[in-house]
Scaffold this active site. Structure first.
Site, short mmCIF file in Angstrom:
data_model
loop_
_atom_site.label_atom_id
_atom_site.label_comp_id
_atom_site.label_asym_id
_atom_site.label_seq_id
_atom_site.Cartn_x
_atom_site.Cartn_y
_atom_site.Cartn_z
N GLY A 1 0.81 -1.21 0.00
CA GLY A 1 0.00 0.00 0.00
C GLY A 1 0.84 1.25 0.00
N GLY A 2 0.27 2.33 0.52
CA GLY A 2 0.89 3.64 0.45
C GLY A 2 2.02 3.83 1.46
CB THR B 1 -0.67 3.21 5.17
OG1 THR B 1 -1.69 4.12 4.77
CG2 THR B 1 -1.29 2.12 6.04
N GLY B 2 2.45 2.76 5.45
CA GLY B 2 3.58 1.91 5.79
C GLY B 2 4.41 2.48 6.92
CD GLU C 1 4.70 -4.63 -4.11
OE1 GLU C 1 4.72 -4.27 -5.31
OE2 GLU C 1 4.12 -5.65 -3.70
CB CYS D 1 4.47 -2.29 -16.34
SG CYS D 1 4.80 -2.13 -18.09
#
Length: 276
Positions: free
Chosen positions: A225-226, A229-230, A245, A274
C-alpha cells in the site's frame, strides 16, 4: 457478501457498499467490522496458528492445490468480479485471475519443499566430527493488508506462501475491493483449511488497523500500500517482522504538448500491464 471471522461467515448491522467502478452502482455490501471483530479475529488466529502448524506439509499442499484448481476453473467469473469492483479492464482482469491461479499453484508445490540445512563444524579443530542444523518454522499469526489495484492476486501472494509455511492469517482487504478476496476465502474453506487459520476483517483501516497492528500476538505484518500507511505501521507495530511493498514507485511525466487522449491510454496501459 458475508465475511469470515472465527470459522463462521458473519453479517453485521453496519455494512460497506462495494460499487461498480464503471457505473457507480452498488453491486454488493460487506460487513463493516470494528474493534470487536478485530479482537475476535485475533483470538481465532492464535488458535488457527496451532491448528495449521500441526498439519503435515503434504496436507497443506493438498489444500492449496485444491484452491488453485478452483481458481483455474473459475477464472472468467473471477475476472469479471475484478473488473467490476476494481474498474480494471477485462483484458487485464483475466491476466490477474490467471496469475492468481499460478501463485497458489506454486505455493502448493513449495509447501513440500520447506527445508533446513546441515552445517559441518570442521572448519576449525574443535568442530571435527560435529555438525549443526537449522529448520524453518512458522512465525505464527500473520496480518496481511492488501490494496485495491490487484484485489485477488496480491491476496494470493500473501495467503499462498503464508499457508504453505504453516501460518494462520488475518486478512484485511481494501474496503473498495473486498469481493474477490472473500471469494478466495470461500475456496479455502471449501478446500478444508482449518477453521481458525483464516480470518477476513472487512472494515475501515483506521478502526481495525490499530487493534491488529499493535497486538503482540501478531508476529508478522505483510503490507502492500501507500508510503504513509507503511510508515505508520512501522512506527506502531512493535517488535515483529515487517514485509512491505510501498507505493509511489511509478512516477509519470506528461509534457505540455502531449496528446492528452494518447497520454491517458499509455498511462493506463503501463499501470495495468507493468504494475498489475
Amino acid at each position: 457478501m458475508k465475511t469470515l471471522i472465527a470459522g463462521r461467515w458473519i453479517d453485521l448491522e453496519e455494512s460497506i457498499p462495494v460499487t461498480n467502478k464503471y457505473t457507480g452502482q452498488v453491486v454488493d455490501e460487506v460487513p463493516r467490522c470494528g474493534e470487536r471483530e478485530a479482537r475476535i479475529a485475533l483470538e481465532s488466529a492464535v488458535k488457527g496458528a496451532r491448528e495449521i502448524r500441526s498439519l503435515p506439509a503434504y496436507k497443506r499442499s493438498e489444500i492449496l492445490e485444491e484452491v488453485s484448481d478452483k481458481l483455474k476453473r473459475k477464472r472468467e467469473e473471477l475476472a469479471k468480479l475484478i473488473a467490476v469492483e476494481a474498474g480494471k479492464p477485462i483484458k487485464y482482469s483475466r491476466k490477474e485471475a490467471y496469475r492468481a491461479y499460478i501463485t497458489i499453484k506454486w505455493s502448493a508445490e513449495e509447501a513440500k519443499r520447506i527445508t533446513g540445512e546441515t552445517i559441518p563444524f570442521d572448519a576449525e579443530p574443535r568442530g571435527v566430527n560435529r555438525f549443526g542444523y537449522w529448520l524453518r518454522v512458522p512465525v505464527g499469526v500473520v496480518l496481511a493488508i492488501t490494496p485495491f489495484n490487484d484485489p485477488l492476486n496480491l491476496v494470493c501472494h500473501k495467503l499462498g506462501p503464508g499457508f504453505a509455511a504453516g501460518n494462520s492469517i488475518i486478512l484485511k482487504p481494501a474496503s473498495q475491493t473486498p469481493l474477490s478476496a472473500l471469494k478466495l476465502a470461500e475456496f479455502f474453506v471449501e478446500a478444508g483449511l482449518p477453521e481458525n487459520a483464516l480470518n477476513v476483517v472487512t472494515g475501515p483501516g483506521g478502526v481495525v488497523g490499530p487493534v491488529l497492528v499493535r497486538d503482540e500476538r501478531v508476529r508478522l505484518i505483510t503490507f502492500t500500500g501507500g508510503v504513509e500507511t507503511g510508515k505508520w505501521i512501522a512506527k506502531n507495530a512493535g517488535v515483529k517482522k515487517l514485509c512491505m511493498e510501498l507505493g509511489s514507485n511509478c512516477p509519470v511525466i506528461v509534457m505540455n504538448d502531449a496528446p492528452l487522449d494518447l497520454a491517458v491510454e499509455c498511462v493506463v496501459d503501463a499501470c495495468f500491464n507493468c504494475q498489475g
